[in-house]
Design an enzyme around this catalytic site. Structure first.
Site, PDB file in Angstrom:
ATOM      1  CG  ASP A  12     -11.400  -4.203   2.220  1.00 37.47           C
ATOM      2  OD1 ASP A  12     -11.683  -3.083   2.682  1.00 37.47           O
ATOM      3  OD2 ASP A  12     -10.353  -4.434   1.599  1.00 37.47           O
ATOM      4  CG  ASP A 131     -12.083   4.109  -2.452  1.00 39.95           C
ATOM      5  OD1 ASP A 131     -11.304   3.850  -1.524  1.00 39.95           O
ATOM      6  OD2 ASP A 131     -13.242   3.678  -2.523  1.00 39.95           O
TER       7      ASP A 131
END
Length: 253
Positions: A12, A131
């Site tokens: 990330d 997500d």
């Protein structure tokens, strides 16, 4: 399952650094993305996934540069996502050295993007990065979120994943918002629900904390298992995870 299970570290990236938090907040620095990706390549990772978690147009140049430098160092498939809004963005990332491109928020806003991108570049390099969080108002019990999990899309997650697969997404990066960073194990119910709905590969993401977490995700239907913090902070190694998977009779590379 005859195809080898892939073990994938996820980076990330925020402002050029790798970060990791819990449920997408309380981020802490985990290092330089190019160095980490190269180390994972040498450690036996099957792929590396880069997610620019705070992607904004002002930060695009940083991402292309990081992708370019990583591609020079890493000789395993590289998937990049975050802030991809147009087929030209996909083109730029592929030209910078990405092998696959993840599409999330913009796909929900404009589903035609997935159709156009898969037609232009081939479904093998288009990844639906979704997500997902639990929602009592969604028919399946799960909803798709946008903007790095900060906003509800109003779409049922399963409906959206099925549509994206029909539009030409080649695989699904399935990230459980509820499990993200908790180290309490993958959301097995979510994986099973998605596996029963689509035939394209599913990458399970969110919740890996112990060596015993990976095999249940595969048993639930994941084709690949992704983890971040347990790898970044040295709690588990790629080879330990592969040994664990192999010991349960699943093929790994």
């Amino acid at each position: 399952m005859s195809v080898a299970v892939r073990v994938i570290p996820c980076l990330d990236v925020d402002a050029g650094r790798v970060v990791k938090g819990v449920n997408f907040v309380d981020l802490r620095d985990a290092g330089d993305p190019v160095e980490l990706a190269a180390a994972y390549g040498q450690a036996g990772a099957d792929e590396v996934i880069f997610l620019d978690i705070t992607a904004s147009s002002s930060d695009r140049a940083t991402t292309f540069d990081i992708v370019r430098r990583t591609a020079e160092q890493v000789f395993i498939p590289l998937t990049v996502g975050g802030g991809v809004r147009t087929t030209d963005d996909v083109d730029m990332l592929l030209r910078s050295g990405a092998d696959k491109v993840g599409i999330n928020t913009a796909g929900l806003t404009n589903p035609q993007l997935i159709t156009d991108a898969s037609r232009r570049f081939g479904d093998q390099c288009i990844v639906l990065s979704v997500d997902v969080r639990r929602s009592v108002t969604s028919p399946s019990g799960f909803e798709a979120t946008t903007h790095g999990g900060r906003q509800s899309s109003g779409r049922d997650a399963l409906e959206w994943i099925i549509e994206a697969a029909e539009r030409g997404a080649g695989e699904v990066l399935l990230n459980s918002m509820d499990a993200d960073g908790t180290k309490d194990g993958y959301d097995l119910e979510l994986i099973k629900a998605v596996r029963s709905a689509i035939s394209i590969p599913v990458i399970a993401s969110g919740g890996a904390g112990r060596l015993t977490d990976f095999v249940p995700a595969i048993e639930a239907g994941a084709d690949a298992v992704l983890a971040a913090s347990v790898f970044h902070f040295g709690e588990l190694s790629i080879s330990e995870v592969k040994d664990e998977i192999r010991s349960h009779g699943y093929p790994v590379r």
